[in-house]
Design an enzyme around this catalytic site. Structure first.
Site, PDB file in Angstrom:
ATOM      1  N   GLU A  91       0.835  -1.195   0.000  1.00 47.53           N
ATOM      2  CA  GLU A  91       0.000   0.000   0.000  1.00 47.53           C
ATOM      3  C   GLU A  91       0.876   1.253   0.000  1.00 47.53           C
ATOM      4  OE1 GLU A  91      -4.136  -1.303   2.027  1.00 47.53           O
ATOM      5  OE2 GLU A  91      -2.594  -0.789   3.464  1.00 47.53           O
ATOM      6  N   CYS A 104       3.590   8.762   0.609  1.00 46.46           N
ATOM      7  CA  CYS A 104       4.098   7.924   1.692  1.00 46.46           C
ATOM      8  C   CYS A 104       4.266   6.531   1.106  1.00 46.46           C
ATOM      9  CB  CYS A 104       3.091   7.933   2.845  1.00 46.46           C
ATOM     10  SG  CYS A 104       3.533   6.809   4.183  1.00 46.46           S
ATOM     11  N   CYS A 111       6.664  -6.534   7.291  1.00 46.35           N
ATOM     12  CA  CYS A 111       7.766  -5.965   8.068  1.00 46.35           C
ATOM     13  C   CYS A 111       8.181  -6.968   9.134  1.00 46.35           C
ATOM     14  CB  CYS A 111       7.314  -4.662   8.735  1.00 46.35           C
ATOM     15  SG  CYS A 111       8.625  -3.841   9.675  1.00 46.35           S
ATOM     16  N   CYS A 115       6.360  -4.289  15.738  1.00 44.88           N
ATOM     17  CA  CYS A 115       6.023  -3.286  16.747  1.00 44.88           C
ATOM     18  C   CYS A 115       4.568  -3.516  17.162  1.00 44.88           C
ATOM     19  CB  CYS A 115       6.191  -1.872  16.178  1.00 44.88           C
ATOM     20  SG  CYS A 115       7.877  -1.517  15.648  1.00 44.88           S
ATOM     21  N   CYS A 118       1.600  -1.459  15.450  1.00 42.79           N
ATOM     22  CA  CYS A 118       1.567  -1.248  14.000  1.00 42.79           C
ATOM     23  C   CYS A 118       0.953  -2.443  13.270  1.00 42.79           C
ATOM     24  CB  CYS A 118       2.984  -0.995  13.488  1.00 42.79           C
ATOM     25  SG  CYS A 118       3.076  -0.725  11.708  1.00 42.79           S
ATOM     26  N   GLY A 158       7.026  -1.449   6.089  1.00 45.57           N
ATOM     27  CA  GLY A 158       8.399  -1.939   6.102  1.00 45.57           C
ATOM     28  C   GLY A 158       9.379  -1.034   6.816  1.00 45.57           C
ATOM     29  N   GLU A 159      10.570  -1.580   7.059  1.00 44.07           N
ATOM     30  CA  GLU A 159      11.641  -0.820   7.693  1.00 44.07           C
ATOM     31  C   GLU A 159      12.690  -0.491   6.628  1.00 44.07           C
ATOM     32  OE1 GLU A 159      12.527   0.827  10.435  1.00 44.07           O
ATOM     33  OE2 GLU A 159      14.436   1.103   9.405  1.00 44.07           O
ATOM     34  N   SER A 190      12.158   7.240   7.444  1.00 46.97           N
ATOM     35  CA  SER A 190      11.770   6.992   8.835  1.00 46.97           C
ATOM     36  C   SER A 190      12.237   5.605   9.260  1.00 46.97           C
ATOM     37  CB  SER A 190      10.245   7.086   8.967  1.00 46.97           C
ATOM     38  OG  SER A 190       9.840   6.857  10.301  1.00 46.97           O
ATOM     39  N   SER A 213      11.522   6.630  14.953  1.00 47.71           N
ATOM     40  CA  SER A 213      10.353   6.228  15.739  1.00 47.71           C
ATOM     41  C   SER A 213      10.816   5.846  17.137  1.00 47.71           C
ATOM     42  CB  SER A 213       9.666   5.043  15.065  1.00 47.71           C
ATOM     43  OG  SER A 213       9.231   5.414  13.784  1.00 47.71           O
ATOM     44  N   LEU A 214      10.704   6.777  18.062  1.00 48.90           N
ATOM     45  CA  LEU A 214      11.202   6.526  19.419  1.00 48.90           C
ATOM     46  C   LEU A 214      10.072   5.985  20.304  1.00 48.90           C
ATOM     47  CD1 LEU A 214      13.715   6.776  21.259  1.00 48.90           C
ATOM     48  CD2 LEU A 214      12.924   9.062  21.867  1.00 48.90           C
ATOM     49  N   HIS A 215       9.022   6.746  20.426  1.00 54.61           N
ATOM     50  CA  HIS A 215       7.766   6.300  21.058  1.00 54.61           C
ATOM     51  C   HIS A 215       7.801   6.043  22.562  1.00 54.61           C
ATOM     52  CE1 HIS A 215       6.497   6.196  16.994  1.00 54.61           C
ATOM     53  NE2 HIS A 215       6.826   4.957  16.718  1.00 54.61           N
ATOM     54  N   ASN A 289      -3.096   5.676  16.300  1.00 55.48           N
ATOM     55  CA  ASN A 289      -4.221   5.288  15.443  1.00 55.48           C
ATOM     56  C   ASN A 289      -4.610   3.856  15.739  1.00 55.48           C
ATOM     57  OD1 ASN A 289      -4.371   7.695  13.811  1.00 55.48           O
ATOM     58  ND2 ASN A 289      -2.441   7.039  12.900  1.00 55.48           N
ATOM     59  N   CYS A 332      -0.846   6.573   9.800  1.00 58.01           N
ATOM     60  CA  CYS A 332       0.359   5.885  10.264  1.00 58.01           C
ATOM     61  C   CYS A 332      -0.007   4.587  10.961  1.00 58.01           C
ATOM     62  CB  CYS A 332       1.117   6.731  11.274  1.00 58.01           C
ATOM     63  SG  CYS A 332       1.630   8.315  10.680  1.00 58.01           S
TER      64      CYS A 332
END
Ligand code: SAH
Length: 344
Positions: A91, A104, A111, A115, A118, A158-159, A190, A213-215, A289, A332
């Site tokens: 996507e 994006c 992935c 996480c 996600c 994906g990373e 990212s 992406s720390l979070h 989200n 996201c």
């Protein structure tokens, strides 16, 4: 046969010379593909018939197959579901802002990082995308919408830093003036924090933006959200961020998902400010989200505002990220790979 979109400008020029053609033919071909979005050698009318035949024997060029397109009623955000040649799907999302259009894009099918928050990781990892598949997302959306995309963010599925070579080559083609020709400052990559690759990236002589992406403000909380933190813990990640911004002169964006009663307490804001103290960063606060799989909830608006206030008070730049496309699962963390019924 090779996909012509997997070539860099230099590589294509060399191929063209090896075929005994003049170099400027490479420029013409790039102009057709990257500017005019013509994905058919037959239509490249400033080449002779014989040359078009020759090209067809050497390369192929094709847009991605669009399986589905969804448009947000709220904000025009558009999500594409593409099918790759091997039947896998990815996507990509197009975001319309007042003065820019952002793509994006995805870098992997699925992935491997899993996480907690996600959707992409839940479907597991299938494979890396190649350069042509990464760049084709942009070309196909530009052609589909008849627009010029001004910004690209590597924030889809994906990373990116686990598909380093192909991603790097795609960035080079995205910013090459002979190809897509975007400004480097309009490209953002990212990462969930693949520390050694952040060091590698800082040596590439690029001028693009890095987002991390720390979070969470500490290992205890980050371990719970992102298994990659066991491998590359917060202290090492922060060192890498520092190195990247010193080496490139760029301010790094820190992404921080706001999850209710988990990482949105005032203490978390103070701890985060402490952790980032002295770094050249900008914190993006992203309301979580829902993905329908985690039981996590999004923070209250007031908590997010309070969090932002504390960071600013402590001298850390922070903004609350505006939300787009959540009504079509394009926000996201809401992108996922789908299995196709092969007998369609
Ligand atoms: N793998 C890369 C790029 C993809 S994710 C990375 O981790 O950075 C792009 C951004 O969306 C990341 O900051 C990611 O953490 C965030 N994200 C993922 N799931 C989310 C969710 N459910 N709500 C809000 N943001 C999410």
């Amino acid at each position: 046969m090779k996909n012509i979109l997997d070539y860099s400008y230099e590589e294509l020029k060399n191929e063209i010379e090896n075929m005994g053609w003049q170099k400027f033919r490479a420029d013409q071909i790039c102009d057709w593909i990257y500017r005019k979005k013509v994905m058919d050698f037959e239509q490249m009318t400033n080449l002779s018939k014989k040359q078009r035949e020759e090209l067809k024997n050497m390369f192929y060029v094709q847009p991605l197959r669009i399986l589905e397109k969804k448009v947000s009623r709220k904000d025009k955000t558009t999500k594409y579901l593409f099918e790759l040649n091997d039947g896998n799907t990815i996507e990509s999302v197009l975001l319309f802002h007042t003065n820019r259009i952002t793509a994006c894009i995805s870098t992997q099918v699925g992935c491997p990082l899993k996480c907690l928050f996600c959707a992409t990781g839940q479907s597991g990892f299938v494979r890396n995308l190649n350069t042509s598949e990464i760049v084709s997302q942009i070309l196909t959306m530009e052609k589909g919408e008849n627009v010029r995309i001004s910004n690209v963010v590597f924030m889809g599925m994906g990373e990116p830093l686990l598909n380093y070579e192909n991603v790097l080559k795609s960035i080079k083609n995205i910013v090459d003036p002979k190809m897509l020709g975007l400004s480097q400052r309009h490209v953002t990559i990212s990462t969930a924090g693949i520390v050694p690759k952040i060091y590698d990236l800082s040596e590439e002589g690029l001028n693009i933006y890095l987002s991390v992406s720390l979070h969470a403000p500490n290992n205890r909380k980050r371990d719970k959200l992102m298994p990659i933190n066991y491998k590359y813990p917060v202290e090492e990640l922060v060192q890498a961020i520092k190195h990247y911004s010193e080496k490139t002169g760029r301010r790094v964006t820190i992404e921080y998902i706001m999850i209710k009663q988990f990482n949105d307490f005032q203490e978390d804001a103070f701890e985060l400010a402490e952790l980032l103290n002295g770094l050249k960063v900008n914190v993006n606060l992203i309301p979580y989200n829902p993905t329908g799989i985690t039981g996590l909830e999004r923070s209250n608006k007031n908590n997010v505002k309070e969090f932002e206030k504390i960071l600013k008070l402590k001298g850390i730049e922070a903004v609350i990220r505006e939300e787009k496309g959540d009504d079509i699962d394009a926000a996201c963390g809401q992108l996922r790979a789908r299995r196709l019924n092969k007998n369609r």
